[in-house]
Write a protein that holds these residues in place. Sequence first.
Motif, short mmCIF file in Angstrom:
data_model
loop_
_atom_site.label_atom_id
_atom_site.label_comp_id
_atom_site.label_asym_id
_atom_site.label_seq_id
_atom_site.Cartn_x
_atom_site.Cartn_y
_atom_site.Cartn_z
N LEU A 1 0.83 -1.21 0.00
CA LEU A 1 0.00 0.00 0.00
C LEU A 1 0.86 1.26 0.00
O LEU A 1 0.52 2.26 -0.64
CB LEU A 1 -0.94 0.01 1.20
CG LEU A 1 -2.11 -0.97 1.15
CD1 LEU A 1 -2.87 -0.96 2.46
CD2 LEU A 1 -3.04 -0.63 -0.01
N ASN A 2 1.98 1.22 0.72
CA ASN A 2 2.89 2.37 0.74
C ASN A 2 3.39 2.69 -0.66
O ASN A 2 3.63 3.85 -0.99
CB ASN A 2 4.10 2.08 1.64
CG ASN A 2 3.76 2.08 3.10
OD1 ASN A 2 2.75 2.64 3.52
ND2 ASN A 2 4.58 1.44 3.89
N GLN A 3 3.54 1.67 -1.48
CA GLN A 3 4.06 1.86 -2.84
C GLN A 3 2.98 2.30 -3.82
O GLN A 3 3.30 2.92 -4.84
CB GLN A 3 4.70 0.56 -3.33
CG GLN A 3 5.91 0.16 -2.55
CD GLN A 3 6.43 -1.21 -2.95
OE1 GLN A 3 5.82 -1.92 -3.75
NE2 GLN A 3 7.55 -1.60 -2.37
N THR A 4 1.72 1.98 -3.55
CA THR A 4 0.69 2.19 -4.56
C THR A 4 -0.37 3.23 -4.21
O THR A 4 -1.02 3.75 -5.12
CB THR A 4 -0.04 0.86 -4.84
OG1 THR A 4 -0.62 0.37 -3.63
CG2 THR A 4 0.92 -0.17 -5.40
N MET A 5 -0.60 3.51 -2.95
CA MET A 5 -1.67 4.43 -2.57
C MET A 5 -1.34 5.87 -2.94
O MET A 5 -0.21 6.32 -2.78
CB MET A 5 -1.95 4.36 -1.07
CG MET A 5 -2.58 3.06 -0.62
SD MET A 5 -4.19 2.76 -1.34
CE MET A 5 -5.15 4.00 -0.51
N PRO A 6 -2.34 6.57 -3.46
CA PRO A 6 -2.11 7.99 -3.76
C PRO A 6 -2.06 8.79 -2.47
O PRO A 6 -2.52 8.35 -1.42
CB PRO A 6 -3.33 8.37 -4.60
CG PRO A 6 -4.39 7.41 -4.19
CD PRO A 6 -3.69 6.14 -3.82
N GLY A 7 -1.49 9.96 -2.57
CA GLY A 7 -1.43 10.84 -1.41
C GLY A 7 -0.15 11.64 -1.41
O GLY A 7 0.79 11.35 -2.15
N ALA A 8 -0.13 12.65 -0.57
CA ALA A 8 1.00 13.57 -0.53
C ALA A 8 2.06 13.16 0.49
O ALA A 8 3.10 13.80 0.58
CB ALA A 8 0.50 14.98 -0.21
N ALA B 1 9.21 3.06 -5.98
CA ALA B 1 7.86 2.88 -6.52
C ALA B 1 7.12 4.21 -6.63
O ALA B 1 6.44 4.46 -7.63
CB ALA B 1 7.08 1.91 -5.64
N LEU B 2 7.27 5.06 -5.62
CA LEU B 2 6.63 6.38 -5.68
C LEU B 2 7.23 7.25 -6.77
O LEU B 2 6.51 7.99 -7.44
CB LEU B 2 6.72 7.07 -4.32
CG LEU B 2 5.89 6.45 -3.19
CD1 LEU B 2 6.14 7.19 -1.88
CD2 LEU B 2 4.42 6.44 -3.53
N ALA B 3 8.55 7.15 -6.97
CA ALA B 3 9.19 7.92 -8.04
C ALA B 3 8.74 7.43 -9.40
O ALA B 3 8.47 8.25 -10.30
CB ALA B 3 10.71 7.80 -7.92
N ALA B 4 8.63 6.13 -9.57
CA ALA B 4 8.15 5.58 -10.84
C ALA B 4 6.71 5.97 -11.11
O ALA B 4 6.35 6.30 -12.24
CB ALA B 4 8.31 4.05 -10.84
N LYS B 5 5.92 5.97 -10.07
CA LYS B 5 4.50 6.36 -10.20
C LYS B 5 4.39 7.83 -10.58
O LYS B 5 3.56 8.21 -11.40
CB LYS B 5 3.80 6.08 -8.88
CG LYS B 5 2.32 6.26 -8.91
CD LYS B 5 1.74 5.88 -7.56
CE LYS B 5 0.30 6.27 -7.50
NZ LYS B 5 -0.27 6.03 -6.18
N LYS B 6 5.26 8.64 -9.99
CA LYS B 6 5.25 10.08 -10.28
C LYS B 6 5.67 10.32 -11.73
O LYS B 6 5.12 11.16 -12.42
CB LYS B 6 6.17 10.81 -9.32
CG LYS B 6 6.13 12.31 -9.44
CD LYS B 6 7.01 12.97 -8.38
CE LYS B 6 6.93 14.46 -8.52
NZ LYS B 6 7.78 15.13 -7.54
N ASP B 7 6.68 9.56 -12.19
CA ASP B 7 7.14 9.69 -13.57
C ASP B 7 6.06 9.29 -14.56
O ASP B 7 5.92 9.90 -15.62
CB ASP B 7 8.40 8.84 -13.81
CG ASP B 7 9.63 9.40 -13.10
OD1 ASP B 7 9.60 10.59 -12.72
OD2 ASP B 7 10.59 8.64 -12.91
N LEU B 8 5.26 8.29 -14.23
CA LEU B 8 4.20 7.85 -15.11
C LEU B 8 3.07 8.87 -15.21
O LEU B 8 2.44 9.01 -16.23
CB LEU B 8 3.62 6.51 -14.63
CG LEU B 8 4.50 5.28 -14.85
CD1 LEU B 8 3.84 4.06 -14.23
CD2 LEU B 8 4.77 5.07 -16.33
N SER B 9 2.84 9.59 -14.12
CA SER B 9 1.75 10.55 -14.11
C SER B 9 2.11 11.86 -14.80
O SER B 9 1.22 12.65 -15.13
CB SER B 9 1.28 10.82 -12.67
OG SER B 9 2.30 11.48 -11.96
#
Length: 157
Positions: free
Chosen positions: A76-83, A148-156
């Motif tokens: 969840l830490n890797q996938t949940m949205p939030g600031a 994971a958060l950096a990759a998610k940010k790059d995808l968005s």
Amino acid sequence: MLTPTQQTNNLTPHWLICAAMLALLAIYNLICHAWGSEIRIDVPEPDRILIRTILYIVAIVLFPLTNLIRHIFLRLNQTMPGAKSAEQRYLVTIIVTQSMIEAVSLFGPLMFLLGDDFNTLYIFSLLGALGIYLHRPKSMELQDIVAALAAKKDLST
């Protein structure tokens, strides 16, 4: 990626949680040694055996359950949205898992107060210390969350 020094600095609050749990474990044992005879309640032996058996079963169940919850929290830490930052997310994981294991540590003083010997206190204390060690903060887990958060940010973007 974080350098090893940055990772160590980022895990300081996480390690403080573990240190607090160990300190509580030591305090429980000190209280039982210092004031044990004054605060003990002598529950009949058959009742104590039943309670002790139930607490051992609960402890045995709590270890894999805590491991499962830790695994779920890490995903969840890797996938949940939030600031929230990776460190804040991981701190919640550490607090939850350490609190679950601290319950096992409390079983020792509880049984001691009910009239059991120091052996039961020590067994549950050692189980609690083992749990604290097994669920300690790990820089690799934090690094995985950061990645994971950096990759998610790059995808968005």
